[in-house]
Design an enzyme around this catalytic site. Structure first.
Site, PDB file in Angstrom:
ATOM      1  N   ASP A  16      -9.908  15.438  35.524  1.00  0.00           N
ATOM      2  CA  ASP A  16     -10.590  16.384  36.255  1.00  0.00           C
ATOM      3  C   ASP A  16     -10.057  17.737  35.959  1.00  0.00           C
ATOM      4  O   ASP A  16      -8.863  17.962  35.639  1.00  0.00           O
ATOM      5  CB  ASP A  16     -10.655  16.123  37.776  1.00  0.00           C
ATOM      6  CG  ASP A  16     -11.555  15.040  38.218  1.00  0.00           C
ATOM      7  OD1 ASP A  16     -12.179  14.416  37.107  1.00  0.00           O
ATOM      8  OD2 ASP A  16     -11.854  14.672  39.392  1.00  0.00           O
ATOM      9  N   ASP A  17     -10.849  18.772  36.546  1.00  0.00           N
ATOM     10  CA  ASP A  17     -10.291  20.190  36.653  1.00  0.00           C
ATOM     11  C   ASP A  17     -10.070  20.669  35.325  1.00  0.00           C
ATOM     12  O   ASP A  17      -9.068  21.794  35.142  1.00  0.00           O
ATOM     13  CB  ASP A  17      -9.064  20.426  37.694  1.00  0.00           C
ATOM     14  CG  ASP A  17      -9.224  19.780  39.017  1.00  0.00           C
ATOM     15  OD1 ASP A  17      -8.522  19.487  39.498  1.00  0.00           O
ATOM     16  OD2 ASP A  17     -10.775  19.813  39.400  1.00  0.00           O
ATOM     17  N   HIS A  62     -15.780  18.339  42.668  1.00  0.00           N
ATOM     18  CA  HIS A  62     -14.602  19.086  43.248  1.00  0.00           C
ATOM     19  C   HIS A  62     -14.714  18.747  44.689  1.00  0.00           C
ATOM     20  O   HIS A  62     -15.467  19.050  45.589  1.00  0.00           O
ATOM     21  CB  HIS A  62     -14.532  20.442  42.982  1.00  0.00           C
ATOM     22  CG  HIS A  62     -13.268  21.164  42.936  1.00  0.00           C
ATOM     23  ND1 HIS A  62     -11.829  20.595  42.343  1.00  0.00           N
ATOM     24  CD2 HIS A  62     -12.542  22.162  43.735  1.00  0.00           C
ATOM     25  CE1 HIS A  62     -10.854  21.085  42.455  1.00  0.00           C
ATOM     26  NE2 HIS A  62     -11.379  22.186  43.140  1.00  0.00           N
TER      27      HIS A  62
END
Length: 266
Positions: free
Chosen positions: A20-21, A140
């Site tokens: 992620d991210d 998120h």
């Protein structure tokens, strides 16, 4: 993308390890690129409003085997839509933050149409940066399972060719009471939103493992980049065949060296 897992069942499960991210900052991108280079990641999810989101073009060229999806963000940083068009999502021109966003949802202060505007803007930015629509979507701070957001996504995703979404249904080894109150609330929404997405023909992950549980993988003697193979993940987690079901888990990155990494079974 992912690894089909061998089992005596006629149905195969697929192990997906997602970072992620991506796009949050150059250092995080570097960590995820390192994990992809060592064969640890099978996918990443892109934070399109991150300061380093544009680096995804280079990542895509270097790691064509890694699937790229959207890490939908309504809690942190600046929006992609015009601030005038989404006032309920913002405070002083930026998102409310994790707690602020969930407080606003509970208070009924978030406008569904404004969520749709920002979701569409992020999907469009993703396609512009990557060159194709997102192959999957996650959220998120797990925003994708909140009912208002989930309803927007169920309506919007089919029009953007997004076929898969991450739903944090607990992995069968996990105890909900070990989770924080925030995560217990997230997990409580999973069954209803899974049904919603299935109704709209969007595939969901069947099971999900949170950070504290999957970190056990790193405590079993495989705590260096390149050492933790999918066979080891299977043995630590006790993965076995469950018909045609899919499994998903959310974990730390390679030996804690890859900030923002998550792991899934699909």
């Amino acid at each position: 993308s992912g690894w089909a897992l061998n089992s005596p069942s006629p149905f195969a499960m697929k192990l997906i390890i997602t970072g992620d991210d991506y796009g949050y900052c150059p250092r995080r991108n570097q960590g995820l690129s390192t994990a992809a280079r060592h064969g640890i990641l099978t996918s990443i999810s892109l934070l399109v409003n991150g300061t380093a989101a544009a680096q995804v073009a280079e990542f895509s060229q270097q790691h064509p085997h890694v699937s790229i999806g959207l890490h939908l963000n309504l809690t942190e940083g600046v929006p992609l839509a015009s601030p005038d068009a989404i006032p309920s999502l913002l405070h002083d021109g930026v998102f409310h933050g994790k707690q602020g966003f969930f407080d606003a949802l509970r208070a009924g202060k978030v406008e569904e149409k404004e969520v749709e505007i920002e979701v569409t803007a992020q999907l469009d930015r993703f396609a512009a940066l990557v060159g194709h629509p997102a192959k999957h979507l996650d959220g998120h701070n797990h925003i994708q399972v909140m009912p208002l957001v989930a309803q927007v996504l169920a309506n919007v995703l089919p029009h953007h060719s997004v076929r898969t979404i991450r739903i944090p249904t607990l992995f069968h080894h996990e105890d909900v009471e070990q989770l924080s109150p925030f995560l217990q609330n997230i997990v409580a929404h999973a069954p209803a939103v899974s049904s919603l997405f299935h109704f709209h023909q969007t595939q969901c992950t069947k099971f999900f493992c949170f950070f504290h549980f999957f970190s056990l993988v790193l405590l079993q003697g495989q705590a260096s980049i390149g050492a933790g193979t999918h066979d080891h993940y299977r043995s630590v987690l006790g993965i076995c065949a469950h018909g045609s079901e899919h499994e998903s888990c959310h974990a730390i990155g390679a030996a804690g060296k890859v900030s923002g990494s998550r792991c899934f079974f699909l």
